[in-house]
Design an enzyme around this catalytic site. Structure first.
Site, PDB file in Angstrom:
ATOM      1  N   ASP A  80      80.884  63.615  58.189  1.00 14.03           N
ATOM      2  CA  ASP A  80      80.222  64.951  58.941  1.00 14.03           C
ATOM      3  C   ASP A  80      78.634  65.088  58.632  1.00 14.03           C
ATOM      4  OD1 ASP A  80      82.722  65.641  59.741  1.00 14.03           O
ATOM      5  OD2 ASP A  80      83.179  66.417  57.586  1.00 14.03           O
TER       6      ASP A  80
ATOM      7  N   HIS B  69      87.534  69.201  56.409  1.00 15.21           N
ATOM      8  CA  HIS B  69      87.122  68.290  57.258  1.00 15.21           C
ATOM      9  C   HIS B  69      88.033  68.173  58.377  1.00 15.21           C
ATOM     10  CE1 HIS B  69      85.818  64.454  59.016  1.00 15.21           C
ATOM     11  NE2 HIS B  69      87.162  63.834  58.788  1.00 15.21           N
TER      12      HIS B  69
END
Ligand SMILES: NC(=O)c1ccc[n+]([C@@H]2O[C@H](COP(=O)([O-])OP(=O)(O)OC[C@H]3O[C@@H](n4cnc5c(N)ncnc54)[C@H](O)[C@@H]3O)[C@@H](O)[C@H]2O)c1
Ligand SMILES: O=C(O)C[C@H](O)C(=O)O
Length: 338
Positions: A173, A200
């Site tokens: 990310d 996530h």
């Protein structure tokens, strides 16, 4: 990527990919080494001078991957282990990276992987608890928001849980946020590092663009599109691979980058700070005891968990959307082990 000196992890220059030799022995295991992530991750770890020994395990194919990767002319020794050799693979290991488990297909959420991956991760964690209870465990297998609590609860059950040694790898990310912001700003990704906090999966991924020099000037539709792309970058790859899986190469890069950061911390380097999903006090009063924020890594693993800092009004809204979903995912993981 594999810097060994004082540069902060978030700004580690990529020209350091093949930097000088290790100062201390570090044995690393990859569980799921035969897979789409496992293979390139094993190659990148073989290239990391801080890895001196590499144990590659999978229920299929790891000896072949090991034979292949072992010819790369770096200092580390590589051994492959077959399905019935998990205990041998884990002997003396200090860092265990887990990309074992099934990936998404189009139309699936990460949570749809829970039924298959929860037991894979639990069983691997139980073996780590028995054979190498002091190892640092880096969880890649999805859904990370649930698999990390599963690993923690499994270790807890075995009486060996140390919250400083269990990490959900959310580096992809951070890598995506830097790359996508660079695309909007026209700058180099090394100048557009973004702290990404939360968890996530979709709405639990909270990029803090306001905490970056260039991100704070981005507003309106451009801001909304950028945030959406960071939160749903995984879907972009799943769709493009059209049934053949999810991100593997960028994930291997991100996994190797996080492993290198941890190894630098373990080696005593100061100022290694990067987001990772760990047991965290930040929202524990709301019943959310795992959270990703900037974490300083050191000789014992987690050295210091940083607060999330000041948020813009938009980021406050993103956080409000993140927390209930994250709580549900964490509770689901814990309930599975209980
Ligand atoms: N954290 C992240 O940012 C991130 C990014 C990408 C993918 N992922 C996740 O990583 C996981 C792996 O993805 P992939 O694309 O490499 O999948 P893959 O199917 O290509 O590889 C998975 C490997 O795990 C192995 N495996 C299955 N059960 C095992 C067990 N009990 N012990 C050891 N190995 C076992 C399989 O044999 C296979 O080789 C998925 O759950 C995926 O969603 C996470
Ligand atoms: O999207 C996925 O399922 C894999 C991974 O979590 C990703 O973010 O690419």
């Amino acid at each position: 990527m594999f810097a060994r000196t004082a540069a902060r992890t978030l700004a580690a220059p990529s020209s350091r990919l093949f930097s000088s030799s290790a100062s201390r022995l570090t044995k690393v295991a990859v569980l799921g080494a035969g897979g789409g992530i496992g293979q390139p991750l094993s190659l990148l770890l073989k290239s990391d001078p801080l890895v001196t020994s590499l144990s590659l395990y999978d229920i299929r194919g790891a000896p072949g991957v090991a034979a292949d990767v072992s010819h790369v002319d770096t200092g580390s020794e590589v051994t492959g282990y077959a399905a019935d050799q998990l205990d041998q693979a884990l002997e003396g290991v200090e860092v265990v990276v887990i990309p074992a488990g099934v990936p998404r297909k189009p139309g699936m959420t990460r949570d749809d992987l829970f039924n298959t991956n929860a037991s894979i991760v639990r069983d691997l964690a139980a073996s780590v608890a028995r054979v190498s209870p002091e190892a640092h465990i880096l969880v890649i297998s999805n859904p990370v928001n649930s698999t990390v609590p599963i690993v923690a609860a499994t270790l807890e059950k075995a009486g060996v849980f140390n919250p400083a040694r269990v990490f959900g790898v959310t580096t992809l990310d951070v890598v995506r946020a830097a790359r996508f912001l660079a695309g909007v700003s026209g700058l180099s990704p090394s100048e557009t590092i973004v702290p990404v906090v939360g968890g996530h999966s979709g709405p639990t991924i909270v990029p803090l663009l306001s905490q970056t020099k260039y991100g704070k000037s981005i507003t309106g539709e451009v801001y909304d599109k950028l945030v959406h792309r960071i939160q749903y970058g995984g879907d972009e790859v799943v769709k493009a691979k059209d049934g053949a899986g999810s991100a593997t190469l960028s994930m291997a890069y991100a996994g190797a980058k996080f492993a290198n950061a941890l190894l630098r911390g373990l080696n005593g380097e100061k100022g290694v700070i990067t987001p990772t999903f760990v047991k965290s006090p930040l929202f524990a009063d709301q019943g959310i005891d795992f959270f990703s924020s900037l974490v300083e890594l050191g000789p014992n693993g987690v050295e210091k968990i940083h607060p999330i800092g000041e948020l813009s009004a938009e980021e406050q809204k993103l956080l409000e959307a993140c927390l209930p979903e994250l709580k549900k995912n964490i509770e689901k993981g814990k309930a599975f082990v209980a």
